[in-house]
Design a protein around this motif. Structure first.
Motif, PDB file in Angstrom:
ATOM      1  N   LYS A   1       0.863  -1.190   0.000  1.00  0.00           N
ATOM      2  CA  LYS A   1       0.000   0.000   0.000  1.00  0.00           C
ATOM      3  C   LYS A   1       0.896   1.236   0.000  1.00  0.00           C
ATOM      4  CE  LYS A   1      -3.946  -2.082   2.378  1.00  0.00           C
ATOM      5  NZ  LYS A   1      -4.853  -2.006   3.556  1.00  0.00           N
ATOM      6  N   GLY A   2       1.019   1.846  -1.166  1.00  0.00           N
ATOM      7  CA  GLY A   2       1.908   2.992  -1.273  1.00  0.00           C
ATOM      8  C   GLY A   2       3.356   2.550  -1.320  1.00  0.00           C
ATOM      9  N   GLY A   3       4.250   3.532  -1.282  1.00  0.00           N
ATOM     10  CA  GLY A   3       5.663   3.208  -1.425  1.00  0.00           C
ATOM     11  C   GLY A   3       6.508   3.475  -0.196  1.00  0.00           C
ATOM     12  N   ALA A   4       5.881   3.817   0.925  1.00  0.00           N
ATOM     13  CA  ALA A   4       6.653   4.152   2.132  1.00  0.00           C
ATOM     14  C   ALA A   4       7.391   2.928   2.655  1.00  0.00           C
ATOM     15  CB  ALA A   4       5.732   4.705   3.208  1.00  0.00           C
ATOM     16  N   ALA A   5       8.685   3.096   2.908  1.00  0.00           N
ATOM     17  CA  ALA A   5       9.509   1.976   3.377  1.00  0.00           C
ATOM     18  C   ALA A   5       9.090   1.490   4.756  1.00  0.00           C
ATOM     19  CB  ALA A   5      10.981   2.383   3.402  1.00  0.00           C
ATOM     20  N   ASP A   6       8.498   2.393   5.560  1.00  0.00           N
ATOM     21  CA  ASP A   6       8.069   2.000   6.898  1.00  0.00           C
ATOM     22  C   ASP A   6       6.548   1.857   6.985  1.00  0.00           C
ATOM     23  OD1 ASP A   6       7.590   4.704   6.590  1.00  0.00           O
ATOM     24  OD2 ASP A   6       7.929   5.174   8.699  1.00  0.00           O
ATOM     25  N   GLY A   7       5.861   1.914   5.829  1.00  0.00           N
ATOM     26  CA  GLY A   7       4.410   1.801   5.821  1.00  0.00           C
ATOM     27  C   GLY A   7       3.944   0.361   5.768  1.00  0.00           C
ATOM     28  N   TYR A   8       2.834   0.094   6.407  1.00  0.00           N
ATOM     29  CA  TYR A   8       2.249  -1.242   6.371  1.00  0.00           C
ATOM     30  C   TYR A   8       1.433  -1.426   5.094  1.00  0.00           C
ATOM     31  CZ  TYR A   8       3.293  -2.550  11.241  1.00  0.00           C
ATOM     32  OH  TYR A   8       3.912  -2.907  12.413  1.00  0.00           O
ATOM     33  N   GLY A   9       1.556  -2.623   4.518  1.00  0.00           N
ATOM     34  CA  GLY A   9       0.714  -3.004   3.401  1.00  0.00           C
ATOM     35  C   GLY A   9      -0.458  -3.819   3.897  1.00  0.00           C
ATOM     36  N   ASP A  10      -0.788  -4.882   3.168  1.00  0.00           N
ATOM     37  CA  ASP A  10      -1.878  -5.789   3.546  1.00  0.00           C
ATOM     38  C   ASP A  10      -1.290  -7.164   3.866  1.00  0.00           C
ATOM     39  OD1 ASP A  10      -4.203  -7.275   3.870  1.00  0.00           O
ATOM     40  OD2 ASP A  10      -4.529  -7.491   1.706  1.00  0.00           O
ATOM     41  N   PRO A  11      -0.660  -7.297   5.027  1.00  0.00           N
ATOM     42  CA  PRO A  11      -0.083  -8.605   5.360  1.00  0.00           C
ATOM     43  C   PRO A  11      -1.138  -9.686   5.532  1.00  0.00           C
ATOM     44  CG  PRO A  11       0.012  -7.138   7.255  1.00  0.00           C
ATOM     45  CD  PRO A  11      -0.425  -6.301   6.086  1.00  0.00           C
ATOM     46  N   PHE A  12      -2.367  -9.303   5.911  1.00  0.00           N
ATOM     47  CA  PHE A  12      -3.406 -10.325   6.081  1.00  0.00           C
ATOM     48  C   PHE A  12      -3.675 -11.053   4.768  1.00  0.00           C
ATOM     49  CE2 PHE A  12      -4.464  -7.421   9.633  1.00  0.00           C
ATOM     50  CZ  PHE A  12      -4.343  -8.335  10.668  1.00  0.00           C
ATOM     51  N   GLY A  13      -3.677 -10.317   3.676  1.00  0.00           N
ATOM     52  CA  GLY A  13      -3.862 -10.940   2.375  1.00  0.00           C
ATOM     53  C   GLY A  13      -2.727 -11.882   2.030  1.00  0.00           C
ATOM     54  N   ALA A  14      -1.510 -11.466   2.362  1.00  0.00           N
ATOM     55  CA  ALA A  14      -0.351 -12.308   2.076  1.00  0.00           C
ATOM     56  C   ALA A  14      -0.347 -13.561   2.946  1.00  0.00           C
ATOM     57  CB  ALA A  14       0.934 -11.506   2.287  1.00  0.00           C
ATOM     58  N   PHE A  15      -0.638 -13.403   4.247  1.00  0.00           N
ATOM     59  CA  PHE A  15      -0.727 -14.568   5.127  1.00  0.00           C
ATOM     60  C   PHE A  15      -1.741 -15.575   4.573  1.00  0.00           C
ATOM     61  CE2 PHE A  15       1.160 -12.210   8.816  1.00  0.00           C
ATOM     62  CZ  PHE A  15       2.004 -13.204   9.282  1.00  0.00           C
ATOM     63  N   LYS A  16      -2.910 -15.080   4.140  1.00  0.00           N
ATOM     64  CA  LYS A  16      -3.954 -15.967   3.630  1.00  0.00           C
ATOM     65  C   LYS A  16      -3.460 -16.774   2.440  1.00  0.00           C
ATOM     66  CE  LYS A  16      -8.718 -15.919   1.892  1.00  0.00           C
ATOM     67  NZ  LYS A  16      -9.887 -15.061   1.545  1.00  0.00           N
ATOM     68  N   ALA A  17      -2.748 -16.095   1.530  1.00  0.00           N
ATOM     69  CA  ALA A  17      -2.231 -16.776   0.341  1.00  0.00           C
ATOM     70  C   ALA A  17      -1.224 -17.860   0.711  1.00  0.00           C
ATOM     71  CB  ALA A  17      -1.597 -15.758  -0.604  1.00  0.00           C
ATOM     72  N   TYR A  18      -0.359 -17.557   1.675  1.00  0.00           N
ATOM     73  CA  TYR A  18       0.652 -18.547   2.071  1.00  0.00           C
ATOM     74  C   TYR A  18       0.036 -19.686   2.880  1.00  0.00           C
ATOM     75  CZ  TYR A  18       4.309 -15.376   0.433  1.00  0.00           C
ATOM     76  OH  TYR A  18       5.123 -14.588  -0.345  1.00  0.00           O
ATOM     77  N   PHE A  19      -0.887 -19.374   3.787  1.00  0.00           N
ATOM     78  CA  PHE A  19      -1.544 -20.437   4.561  1.00  0.00           C
ATOM     79  C   PHE A  19      -2.292 -21.400   3.646  1.00  0.00           C
ATOM     80  CE2 PHE A  19      -1.976 -17.625   8.610  1.00  0.00           C
ATOM     81  CZ  PHE A  19      -0.692 -17.968   8.996  1.00  0.00           C
ATOM     82  N   ALA A  20      -2.859 -20.881   2.556  1.00  0.00           N
ATOM     83  CA  ALA A  20      -3.643 -21.709   1.641  1.00  0.00           C
ATOM     84  C   ALA A  20      -2.817 -22.799   0.973  1.00  0.00           C
ATOM     85  CB  ALA A  20      -4.296 -20.829   0.577  1.00  0.00           C
ATOM     86  N   THR A  21      -1.493 -22.669   0.985  1.00  0.00           N
ATOM     87  CA  THR A  21      -0.632 -23.689   0.375  1.00  0.00           C
ATOM     88  C   THR A  21      -0.494 -24.928   1.245  1.00  0.00           C
ATOM     89  OG1 THR A  21       1.414 -22.831   1.379  1.00  0.00           O
ATOM     90  CG2 THR A  21       0.727 -21.877  -0.749  1.00  0.00           C
ATOM     91  N   GLY A  22      -0.904 -24.839   2.521  1.00  0.00           N
ATOM     92  CA  GLY A  22      -0.793 -25.982   3.425  1.00  0.00           C
ATOM     93  C   GLY A  22       0.454 -25.997   4.277  1.00  0.00           C
ATOM     94  N   ILE A  23       1.175 -24.873   4.344  1.00  0.00           N
ATOM     95  CA  ILE A  23       2.354 -24.806   5.205  1.00  0.00           C
ATOM     96  C   ILE A  23       1.954 -25.075   6.649  1.00  0.00           C
ATOM     97  CG2 ILE A  23       3.690 -23.298   3.694  1.00  0.00           C
ATOM     98  CD1 ILE A  23       2.846 -20.925   5.455  1.00  0.00           C
ATOM     99  N   ASP A  24       2.900 -25.600   7.435  1.00  0.00           N
ATOM    100  CA  ASP A  24       2.617 -25.975   8.826  1.00  0.00           C
ATOM    101  C   ASP A  24       2.817 -24.831   9.802  1.00  0.00           C
ATOM    102  OD1 ASP A  24       2.286 -29.034   8.499  1.00  0.00           O
ATOM    103  OD2 ASP A  24       4.137 -28.577   7.416  1.00  0.00           O
ATOM    104  N   GLY A  25       3.451 -23.758   9.349  1.00  0.00           N
ATOM    105  CA  GLY A  25       3.710 -22.617  10.211  1.00  0.00           C
ATOM    106  C   GLY A  25       4.501 -21.592   9.434  1.00  0.00           C
TER     107      GLY A  25
END
Length: 391
Positions: A348-372
């Motif tokens: 979200k934006g280009g700020a080096a210290d700004g938060y993006g949407d980690p919830f979306g990224a977590f969801k994508a990675y969890f969907a692969t079946g990783i254990d943690g």
């Protein structure tokens, strides 16, 4: 595969198969404190498993503690990771001092993680060394005694991304691994649940050549504190497979091989003339070999879901399925909330210290079946897991 590796693997396969079964819930109590063993076993029994299987899945691993909020590898960071709900705390990355103690720093070079540069008495210690083939200039733990390191204080490693963490610069000292093991017991008592840790041997080939072998020191301390068993709440990890093989001969702890980029070579392979790369290790054959002496792998997230040319997530690889097929758990690294560390579509934006949407990224990675997953922001990971499990 070199003959010494083959011998170590052959010797360890039977014991490791038993340990793997234990991790998959076959038996044995979680190793807690002497007075609380029965209570610990009762707690884990309620979770329907023992050992690593007593932990929630996906497991949220506090990367160097809660390093999104406090300078990494400090007790301030470790405490906060537990407060925020981490299931395991990566305490810590282990490097030795000149007098043979193990301390927790991300790298042996400490110019970026301590205030050593502001200590005039140590100005003469600044030097250039070649660590795993890379020339590095700074101050190195192996050139300091423990007493000298204890005069230093930790600082934020990436202030451009985490300016708020600099508020805590100078507050905490460098922990020793022995202090971490005592802290683990204290926190287990205080919180009424078994606290888990996930230490890593850093640059083991480099240190062994300097007479400061890590594995024997780690094993000695684990034995001293009764934490060297198959269901002990201490998971050991390394980027060097031979370090994990050495630990396999010394202790019964769960073991994890860390995996960097596909085209990289573990430095112990470089030293031994082994031409294999990480790409070779994540083939079905390579994973079967790892399963002979370890219980899990810690791949980069890019090995689980490669990125497209534009930095967005591509098609997931077969790594999760391939690893699970041979009984290995997967704990990839590292999820962070800040824009530069997220796949492009979640920024979200280009700020080096700004938060993006980690919830979306977590969801994508969890969907692969990783254990943690390792994360600098355990609270974000815990919430993302709840979202994922809720469907």
């Amino acid at each position: 595969m070199h003959s010494d590796q083959a011998n170590e693997q052959t010797q360890g396969t039977g014991r490791r198969a038993i340990l793997g079964a234990a991790m998959l819930g076959a038996g044995g109590a979680v190793l807690g404190l002497p007075g609380t063993a029965a209570a610990a076993e009762a707690r884990t029994a309620r979770h329907g498993g023992r050992g690593l299987k007593s932990l929630p899945v996906p497991t949220i691993i506090g990367h160097r503690g809660a390093s999104g909020y406090r300078p990494e590898h400090t007790f301030g960071s470790y405490d906060l990771a537990l407060d925020l709900g981490a299931d395991i705390v990566e305490a810590g990355d282990l490097v030795p001092t000149k007098d043979g103690h193990l301390v927790c720093r991300h790298e042996p070079e400490i110019g970026g993680t301590t205030d050593v540069a502001s200590h005039p008495e140590f100005a003469g210690r600044r030097t250039t060394k070649v660590v795993d083939g890379v020339s590095t200039t700074g101050w190195f733990t192996e050139d300091f005694t423990l007493a000298e390191l204890k005069t230093l204080r930790a600082v934020e490693r990436i202030p451009a991304n985490r300016p708020h963490n600099t508020l805590y610069n100078g507050r905490w000292e460098i922990p020793t691994f022995e202090e971490v093991l005592k802290w683990q017991d204290e926190q287990t008592r205080k919180r009424g649940r078994q606290v888990w840790i996930y230490p890593e041997t850093k640059h083991p080939t480099y240190f062994r050549k300097r007479g400061l072998a890590l594995e024997e020191r780690v094993a000695k301390l684990l034995r001293k504190y009764g934490k060297d068993g198959r269901n002990s709440p201490v998971v050991l990890q390394s980027f060097e497979p031979t370090s994990i093989q050495k630990l396999n001969q010394l202790v019964d702890n769960p073991l994890v091989v860390l995996l960097s980029t596909a085209d990289s070579r573990p430095y112990d392979f470089v030293e031994a003339g082994d031409p294999r790369t990480v790409a070779d290790l994540i083939t079905p054959k390579g994973l079967r070999e790892i399963a002979g002496y370890a219980q899990g792998i810690g791949p980069t997230l890019d090995l689980v879901v490669p990125k497209n040319a534009d930095g967005t997530l591509g098609t997931p690889s077969t790594l999760v399925a391939d690893a699970h097929k041979v009984g290995l758990v997967l704990h990839p690294y590292t999820m962070r909330n800040e824009n530069p560390f997220l796949p492009a579509e979640f920024r979200k934006g280009g700020a080096a210290d700004g938060y993006g949407d980690p919830f979306g990224a977590f969801k994508a990675y969890f969907a692969t079946g990783i254990d943690g997953v390792f994360t600098d922001n355990a609270d974000t990971g815990v919430l993302a897991r709840a979202d994922f499990l809720a469907g």
